[in-house]
Design a protein around this motif. Structure first.
Motif, mmCIF file in Angstrom:
data_model
loop_
_atom_site.group_PDB
_atom_site.id
_atom_site.type_symbol
_atom_site.label_atom_id
_atom_site.label_comp_id
_atom_site.label_asym_id
_atom_site.label_seq_id
_atom_site.Cartn_x
_atom_site.Cartn_y
_atom_site.Cartn_z
ATOM 1 N N UNK A 67 43.402 29.338 91.349
ATOM 2 C CA UNK A 67 42.475 28.901 90.306
ATOM 3 C C UNK A 67 43.159 27.787 89.517
ATOM 4 N N UNK A 68 42.359 26.874 88.989
ATOM 5 C CA UNK A 68 42.903 25.767 88.198
ATOM 6 C C UNK A 68 41.958 25.511 87.015
ATOM 7 N N UNK A 69 42.526 25.488 85.823
ATOM 8 C CA UNK A 69 41.792 25.123 84.618
ATOM 9 C C UNK A 69 42.301 23.765 84.138
ATOM 10 N N UNK A 70 41.433 22.758 84.225
ATOM 11 C CA UNK A 70 41.741 21.438 83.689
ATOM 12 C C UNK A 70 41.015 21.283 82.355
ATOM 13 N N UNK A 83 50.160 30.769 95.122
ATOM 14 C CA UNK A 83 51.374 31.359 95.669
ATOM 15 C C UNK A 83 51.862 32.574 94.912
ATOM 16 N N UNK A 84 50.927 33.349 94.327
ATOM 17 C CA UNK A 84 51.324 34.553 93.606
ATOM 18 C C UNK A 84 51.842 34.303 92.217
ATOM 19 N N UNK A 85 51.757 33.052 91.730
ATOM 20 C CA UNK A 85 52.232 32.712 90.405
ATOM 21 C C UNK A 85 51.106 32.135 89.553
ATOM 22 N N UNK A 86 51.184 32.352 88.250
ATOM 23 C CA UNK A 86 50.304 31.709 87.292
ATOM 24 C C UNK A 86 51.174 30.822 86.414
ATOM 25 N N UNK A 87 50.899 29.521 86.429
ATOM 26 C CA UNK A 87 51.684 28.564 85.659
ATOM 27 C C UNK A 87 50.845 28.025 84.510
ATOM 28 N N UNK A 88 51.380 28.108 83.294
ATOM 29 C CA UNK A 88 50.695 27.630 82.097
ATOM 30 C C UNK A 88 51.439 26.420 81.570
ATOM 31 N N UNK A 101 54.041 36.254 87.202
ATOM 32 C CA UNK A 101 53.476 36.782 88.448
ATOM 33 C C UNK A 101 51.976 36.969 88.281
ATOM 34 N N UNK A 102 51.190 36.441 89.209
ATOM 35 C CA UNK A 102 49.731 36.541 89.106
ATOM 36 C C UNK A 102 49.276 37.987 89.056
ATOM 37 N N UNK A 103 49.958 38.871 89.799
ATOM 38 C CA UNK A 103 49.517 40.266 89.849
ATOM 39 C C UNK A 103 49.784 41.020 88.544
ATOM 40 N N UNK A 104 50.421 40.348 87.572
ATOM 41 C CA UNK A 104 50.613 40.949 86.252
ATOM 42 C C UNK A 104 49.576 40.454 85.247
ATOM 43 N N UNK A 189 45.066 20.630 94.599
ATOM 44 C CA UNK A 189 44.693 20.936 93.213
ATOM 45 C C UNK A 189 45.427 22.163 92.683
ATOM 46 N N UNK A 190 45.972 22.970 93.579
ATOM 47 C CA UNK A 190 46.609 24.214 93.176
ATOM 48 C C UNK A 190 48.119 24.189 93.414
ATOM 49 N N UNK A 191 48.672 23.003 93.614
ATOM 50 C CA UNK A 191 50.101 22.862 93.900
ATOM 51 C C UNK A 191 50.880 22.811 92.588
ATOM 52 N N UNK A 192 51.534 23.905 92.249
ATOM 53 C CA UNK A 192 52.253 23.994 90.976
ATOM 54 C C UNK A 192 53.428 23.033 90.940
#
Length: 201
Positions: A67-70, A83-88, A101-104, A189-192
């Protein structure tokens, strides 16, 4: 409540009510099927932050796990899951994105490769007002990670809004505008890593 937030609430209610042909409570199986069939989607969003401020932008979804929020200017924030990560990406920080971790996070529930809301202890609430169905879900094995409250309309089934309550109790509301499912969304678009390189706060 400010006039701006009151106006937003009215617009949000109108968006939720429009197009609802009949009064119907969706079943957990119907909602699970809808989410599992939602492979790609994009559209506008309005976000109500925990402090009452508003943000707008475009959301891109590519299940599973992405997912991507622009955010629209002048907000330079960016949120990406991949890739299992959420980057802010917070423009107030000079240390790069904060990663979790996305699963958290409760978002992992709707981004899972197989959504099964019928799983024991996953759904903690389900209500209907005759127009929308609201479902509150959590990770049944880790309820301490928070929950996500999702609002759907029927005929056709559509996700209209969610409220994420994180592990600290902080709530963030996302109201979806004209979410269009299907179509091709490039993986870039989802490449951290690439976003970290190119981001200019």
């Amino acid at each position: 409540m400010t006039k701006r937030i009151l106006a937003l609430a009215i617009v949000a209610l109108m968006a939720l009510w429009s197009g609802a042909a009949t009064a119907q409570q969706l079943s957990l199986a119907q909602v699970s099927q809808y989410l599992n069939q939602l492979q790609t989607a994009q559209g506008g969003f309005t976000q109500i932050n925990a402090d009452g401020t508003l943000s707008t932008g475009t959301v891109y979804i590519k299940r599973p796990g992405r997912i991507r929020f622009e955010y629209n200017p002048p907000d330079k924030s960016l949120v990406i899951a991949q890739g299992g990560q959420l980057a802010v990406f917070d423009p107030r920080s000079n240390t790069g994105p904060e990663k979790f971790p996305l699963n958290r996070t409760p978002l992992s529930i709707i981004l899972a490769s197989n959504v099964d809301l019928g799983r024991a202890r996953m759904v903690t609430g389900q209500t209907s007002d005759g127009t929308t169905t609201t479902i509150t879900a959590q990770d049944p094995d880790n309820p301490q990670y928070g929950n996500i409250q999702m609002v759907f309309t029927a005929n056709p089934v559509e996700l209209r809004q969610w409220i994420v309550t994180d592990d600290t109790g902080t709530q963030t509301t996302v109201i979806l505008n004209d979410l269009i499912s299907g179509g091709s969304i490039p993986d870039t678009r989802f490449n951290i890593i690439a976003a970290t390189r190119d981001w200019n706060p």
